[in-house]
Design an enzyme around this catalytic site. Sequence first.
Site, PDB file in Angstrom:
ATOM      1  N   THR A 154      59.582  24.670  34.702  1.00  0.00           N
ATOM      2  CA  THR A 154      58.725  25.551  35.124  1.00  0.00           C
ATOM      3  C   THR A 154      57.081  25.293  34.641  1.00  0.00           C
ATOM      4  OG1 THR A 154      58.862  26.913  33.227  1.00  0.00           O
ATOM      5  CG2 THR A 154      60.224  27.433  35.227  1.00  0.00           C
ATOM      6  N   ALA A 212      53.663  22.883  33.968  1.00  0.00           N
ATOM      7  CA  ALA A 212      52.634  22.037  34.697  1.00  0.00           C
ATOM      8  C   ALA A 212      53.430  20.603  34.822  1.00  0.00           C
ATOM      9  CB  ALA A 212      51.395  21.709  34.031  1.00  0.00           C
ATOM     10  N   VAL A 213      53.889  20.082  33.775  1.00  0.00           N
ATOM     11  CA  VAL A 213      54.249  18.552  33.539  1.00  0.00           C
ATOM     12  C   VAL A 213      55.717  18.610  34.728  1.00  0.00           C
ATOM     13  CG1 VAL A 213      54.902  16.544  32.516  1.00  0.00           C
ATOM     14  CG2 VAL A 213      53.048  17.867  31.699  1.00  0.00           C
ATOM     15  N   CYS A 273      48.857  11.157  27.501  1.00  0.00           N
ATOM     16  CA  CYS A 273      48.060  10.804  28.539  1.00  0.00           C
ATOM     17  C   CYS A 273      46.920  10.110  28.427  1.00  0.00           C
ATOM     18  CB  CYS A 273      47.863  12.248  29.250  1.00  0.00           C
ATOM     19  SG  CYS A 273      47.480  13.567  28.070  1.00  0.00           S
ATOM     20  N   GLN A 297      38.755  15.124  28.380  1.00  0.00           N
ATOM     21  CA  GLN A 297      40.144  15.476  28.699  1.00  0.00           C
ATOM     22  C   GLN A 297      40.023  17.164  29.574  1.00  0.00           C
ATOM     23  OE1 GLN A 297      42.116  13.504  24.902  1.00  0.00           O
ATOM     24  NE2 GLN A 297      43.417  14.734  25.962  1.00  0.00           N
ATOM     25  N   SER A 316      44.319  20.790  31.906  1.00  0.00           N
ATOM     26  CA  SER A 316      45.670  20.999  32.380  1.00  0.00           C
ATOM     27  C   SER A 316      46.608  20.315  31.258  1.00  0.00           C
ATOM     28  CB  SER A 316      45.945  20.490  33.867  1.00  0.00           C
ATOM     29  OG  SER A 316      45.357  19.079  33.644  1.00  0.00           O
ATOM     30  N   GLY A 317      45.915  19.362  30.338  1.00  0.00           N
ATOM     31  CA  GLY A 317      46.846  18.805  29.319  1.00  0.00           C
ATOM     32  C   GLY A 317      47.399  19.772  28.386  1.00  0.00           C
ATOM     33  N   HIS A 326      41.980  13.185  33.087  1.00  0.00           N
ATOM     34  CA  HIS A 326      40.891  12.713  31.964  1.00  0.00           C
ATOM     35  C   HIS A 326      40.156  11.508  32.252  1.00  0.00           C
ATOM     36  CE1 HIS A 326      43.588  15.366  30.060  1.00  0.00           C
ATOM     37  NE2 HIS A 326      44.398  14.638  29.195  1.00  0.00           N
TER      38      HIS A 326
HETATM   39  O1  25A Z   1      54.459  19.632  21.546  1.00  0.00           O
HETATM   40  P1  25A Z   1      53.729  18.841  22.395  1.00  0.00           P
HETATM   41  O2  25A Z   1      54.585  17.233  22.653  1.00  0.00           O
HETATM   42  O3  25A Z   1      52.297  18.592  22.035  1.00  0.00           O
HETATM   43  O4  25A Z   1      53.833  19.586  23.977  1.00  0.00           O
HETATM   44  C1  25A Z   1      53.571  20.821  24.169  1.00  0.00           C
HETATM   45  C2  25A Z   1      53.217  21.337  25.577  1.00  0.00           C
HETATM   46  O5  25A Z   1      52.157  20.454  26.214  1.00  0.00           O
HETATM   47  C3  25A Z   1      52.493  20.157  27.527  1.00  0.00           C
HETATM   48  C4  25A Z   1      53.768  20.902  27.963  1.00  0.00           C
HETATM   49  O6  25A Z   1      53.382  22.152  28.592  1.00  0.00           O
HETATM   50  C5  25A Z   1      54.512  21.131  26.502  1.00  0.00           C
HETATM   51  O7  25A Z   1      55.035  22.221  26.290  1.00  0.00           O
HETATM   52  N1  25A Z   1      52.763  18.683  27.618  1.00  0.00           N
HETATM   53  C6  25A Z   1      53.374  18.034  26.735  1.00  0.00           C
HETATM   54  N2  25A Z   1      53.214  16.923  27.273  1.00  0.00           N
HETATM   55  C7  25A Z   1      51.943  16.575  28.119  1.00  0.00           C
HETATM   56  C8  25A Z   1      51.299  15.783  28.918  1.00  0.00           C
HETATM   57  N3  25A Z   1      51.585  14.364  28.746  1.00  0.00           N
HETATM   58  C9  25A Z   1      51.825  18.174  28.360  1.00  0.00           C
HETATM   59  N4  25A Z   1      50.877  18.507  29.298  1.00  0.00           N
HETATM   60  C10 25A Z   1      50.087  17.643  29.913  1.00  0.00           C
HETATM   61  N5  25A Z   1      50.182  16.147  29.676  1.00  0.00           N
HETATM   62  P2  25A Z   1      53.805  22.714  29.937  1.00  0.00           P
HETATM   63  O8  25A Z   1      53.119  23.905  30.207  1.00  0.00           O
HETATM   64  O9  25A Z   1      53.736  21.566  30.936  1.00  0.00           O
HETATM   65  O10 25A Z   1      55.405  22.926  29.749  1.00  0.00           O
HETATM   66  C11 25A Z   1      55.862  23.946  29.185  1.00  0.00           C
HETATM   67  C12 25A Z   1      57.252  23.832  29.701  1.00  0.00           C
HETATM   68  O11 25A Z   1      58.453  24.169  28.539  1.00  0.00           O
HETATM   69  C13 25A Z   1      59.162  25.157  28.901  1.00  0.00           C
HETATM   70  N6  25A Z   1      59.733  25.566  27.441  1.00  0.00           N
HETATM   71  C14 25A Z   1      59.018  26.171  26.569  1.00  0.00           C
HETATM   72  N7  25A Z   1      59.804  26.338  25.576  1.00  0.00           N
HETATM   73  C15 25A Z   1      61.121  26.086  25.858  1.00  0.00           C
HETATM   74  C16 25A Z   1      60.891  25.503  27.446  1.00  0.00           C
HETATM   75  N8  25A Z   1      62.231  25.280  27.743  1.00  0.00           N
HETATM   76  C17 25A Z   1      63.442  25.504  27.236  1.00  0.00           C
HETATM   77  N9  25A Z   1      63.385  25.951  25.927  1.00  0.00           N
HETATM   78  C18 25A Z   1      62.459  26.251  25.224  1.00  0.00           C
HETATM   79  N10 25A Z   1      62.514  26.763  23.961  1.00  0.00           N
HETATM   80  C19 25A Z   1      58.439  26.065  29.626  1.00  0.00           C
HETATM   81  O12 25A Z   1      59.429  26.967  30.454  1.00  0.00           O
HETATM   82  C20 25A Z   1      57.663  25.338  30.715  1.00  0.00           C
HETATM   83  O13 25A Z   1      58.604  24.866  31.678  1.00  0.00           O
HETATM   84  P3  25A Z   1      59.313  28.664  29.976  1.00  0.00           P
HETATM   85  O14 25A Z   1      60.441  28.886  30.738  1.00  0.00           O
HETATM   86  O15 25A Z   1      59.291  28.776  28.613  1.00  0.00           O
HETATM   87  O16 25A Z   1      58.041  29.202  30.643  1.00  0.00           O
HETATM   88  C21 25A Z   1      57.945  29.473  31.964  1.00  0.00           C
HETATM   89  C22 25A Z   1      56.555  30.214  32.092  1.00  0.00           C
HETATM   90  O17 25A Z   1      56.340  30.868  30.903  1.00  0.00           O
HETATM   91  C23 25A Z   1      55.059  31.196  30.495  1.00  0.00           C
HETATM   92  N11 25A Z   1      54.921  31.031  29.075  1.00  0.00           N
HETATM   93  C24 25A Z   1      55.193  29.872  27.979  1.00  0.00           C
HETATM   94  N12 25A Z   1      55.290  30.260  26.925  1.00  0.00           N
HETATM   95  C25 25A Z   1      55.257  32.007  26.960  1.00  0.00           C
HETATM   96  C26 25A Z   1      55.137  32.252  28.348  1.00  0.00           C
HETATM   97  N13 25A Z   1      55.104  33.348  28.650  1.00  0.00           N
HETATM   98  C27 25A Z   1      55.117  34.335  27.757  1.00  0.00           C
HETATM   99  N14 25A Z   1      55.339  34.124  26.523  1.00  0.00           N
HETATM  100  C28 25A Z   1      55.189  32.773  25.873  1.00  0.00           C
HETATM  101  N15 25A Z   1      55.348  32.463  24.525  1.00  0.00           N
HETATM  102  C29 25A Z   1      54.544  29.554  30.801  1.00  0.00           C
HETATM  103  O18 25A Z   1      53.259  29.820  31.362  1.00  0.00           O
HETATM  104  C30 25A Z   1      55.296  29.193  31.813  1.00  0.00           C
HETATM  105  O19 25A Z   1      54.719  29.043  33.161  1.00  0.00           O
HETATM  106  O1  L14 Z   2      50.504  14.657  23.121  1.00  0.00           O
HETATM  107  O2  L14 Z   2      46.224  19.383  25.090  1.00  0.00           O
HETATM  108  O3  L14 Z   2      51.475  14.234  25.068  1.00  0.00           O
HETATM  109  O4  L14 Z   2      45.641  17.868  26.501  1.00  0.00           O
HETATM  110  C1  L14 Z   2      49.255  15.724  26.000  1.00  0.00           C
HETATM  111  C2  L14 Z   2      48.211  16.724  26.071  1.00  0.00           C
HETATM  112  C3  L14 Z   2      49.364  16.852  23.582  1.00  0.00           C
HETATM  113  C4  L14 Z   2      48.510  17.994  24.072  1.00  0.00           C
HETATM  114  C5  L14 Z   2      50.855  14.880  24.236  1.00  0.00           C
HETATM  115  C6  L14 Z   2      46.498  18.340  25.374  1.00  0.00           C
HETATM  116  C7  L14 Z   2      50.247  16.033  24.589  1.00  0.00           C
HETATM  117  C8  L14 Z   2      47.538  17.354  24.968  1.00  0.00           C
END
Ligand code: 25A
Ligand code: L14
Length: 348
Positions: free
Chosen positions: A14, A16-17, A131, A158, A161-162, A244
């Site tokens: 769900t 963005a990625v 990225c 950047q 959306s990251g 980016h």
């Molecule tokens: O730790 P890192 O590596 O730094 O990555 C952190 C985050 O960066 C994004 C990605 O976010 C990741 O979670 N990301 C990572 N690599 C990236 C890249 N190369 C990058 N972004 C860009 N380029 P994201 O928003 O793309 O994805 C988040 C997804 O993760 C699911 N998720 C989170 N916790 C989870 C989980 N799934 C399973 N178990 C868990 N414990 C999350 O699903 C989403 O699909 P979701 O169901 O938790 O959330 C659905 C919607 O709900 C909103 N939401 C999120 N957090 C909360 C919330 N609503 C209320 N309270 C919250 N705390 C979200 O907006 C989402 O739409």
């Molecule tokens: O390390 O916030 O892949 O733009 C990439 C997106 C960390 C956060 C990673 C951002 C993520 C970053």
Amino acid sequence: MSEKKFNVAVVGATGAVGEAMLSILAERNFPVDNIVALASKRSEGTSVLFGNKTLKTKVLDDFDFSDTDIALFSAGGSVSEEHAPRAAAAGAVVVDNTSHFRNEPDIPLVVPEVNPHAIAAHNGIIANPNCSTIQMVVALKPLHDAATIERINVCTYQSVSGSGRKAVDELASQTASLMNGKDAEISVQPKRIAFNCIPHIDTFQDNGYTREEMKMVWETRKILEDDSIAVNPTCVRVPVFYAHSEAVHIETRDPLSADQARKLLRKAPGVTVMDKQEPGGYPTPGEEGTNRDDVFVGRIRDDISLDDGRGLNLWVVSDNLRKGAALNSVQIAETLIKEHLGTLGRAA
Ligand code: 25A
Ligand code: L14
């Protein structure tokens, strides 16, 4: 590609990625047998799109990966820490988009245009790089092969959306508020991002660099398989939704002219050179960068501050959700099934 079909799971479906992963798997006709969308309990039952099909999201916590061949993870580092080893132990090959495993010596960190051979050494987990690093190494690989890069100075621009979907909403709502004479509410970024720039992405490290900057140092060396490359990054968040941009300055061991670099980049896989020295003759994130697969390179020119022909400047633009994340993960999975099928436990 083989006739075989694979069971695929997308974790963080769900987000963005995750959403981009599902649409790219469908648009590239990845040989999918079954596909499952996983997220947290919060999103249980939410509909996500896979091509023209609708999938109902399931909960990751109690999902059994023993029928899964390939699992694409993008739900954050702590989720991968807990669940990626569990998925790999059940026989799936995990392609992990978080930063959690990237620096582990026995986990390959792969950009298919640059180091596809690294996949062969996997033990069930393959890491997808950051990225900003991905788009930079795609552009620099042919130049490194030709002239050996010794030093990289890079400043990034950047998009929001990251940091996920909520950060995209934040830029839109802050912009609307300010245009209507209201205060901007800060929720995701550390300061107001609308009509602003923030020189801070991810957490601060003891050396004064941010973690996003240090990822570019560590990951560039690992992917180019050259620990001697010096990398000096500054990462900046700008009020752009998708893609980016990077101003990259390289110093090479051997002389390399802008003309030679342009020729090499025109032949490079995954690269589009857009480099006319006229208004609009260069790539920008909001236009060429968004929703496209390639890494776009422009403003290629000799560094006039050096007189030995060993410095070059480039402007590099790419979609961070596609090549920077989801597309690169799908390309890793494509390389895996094409060239390393024997390393896929269940499907081998
Ligand atoms: O730790 P890192 O590596 O730094 O990555 C952190 C985050 O960066 C994004 C990605 O976010 C990741 O979670 N990301 C990572 N690599 C990236 C890249 N190369 C990058 N972004 C860009 N380029 P994201 O928003 O793309 O994805 C988040 C997804 O993760 C699911 N998720 C989170 N916790 C989870 C989980 N799934 C399973 N178990 C868990 N414990 C999350 O699903 C989403 O699909 P979701 O169901 O938790 O959330 C659905 C919607 O709900 C909103 N939401 C999120 N957090 C909360 C919330 N609503 C209320 N309270 C919250 N705390 C979200 O907006 C989402 O739409
Ligand atoms: O390390 O916030 O892949 O733009 C990439 C997106 C960390 C956060 C990673 C951002 C993520 C970053």
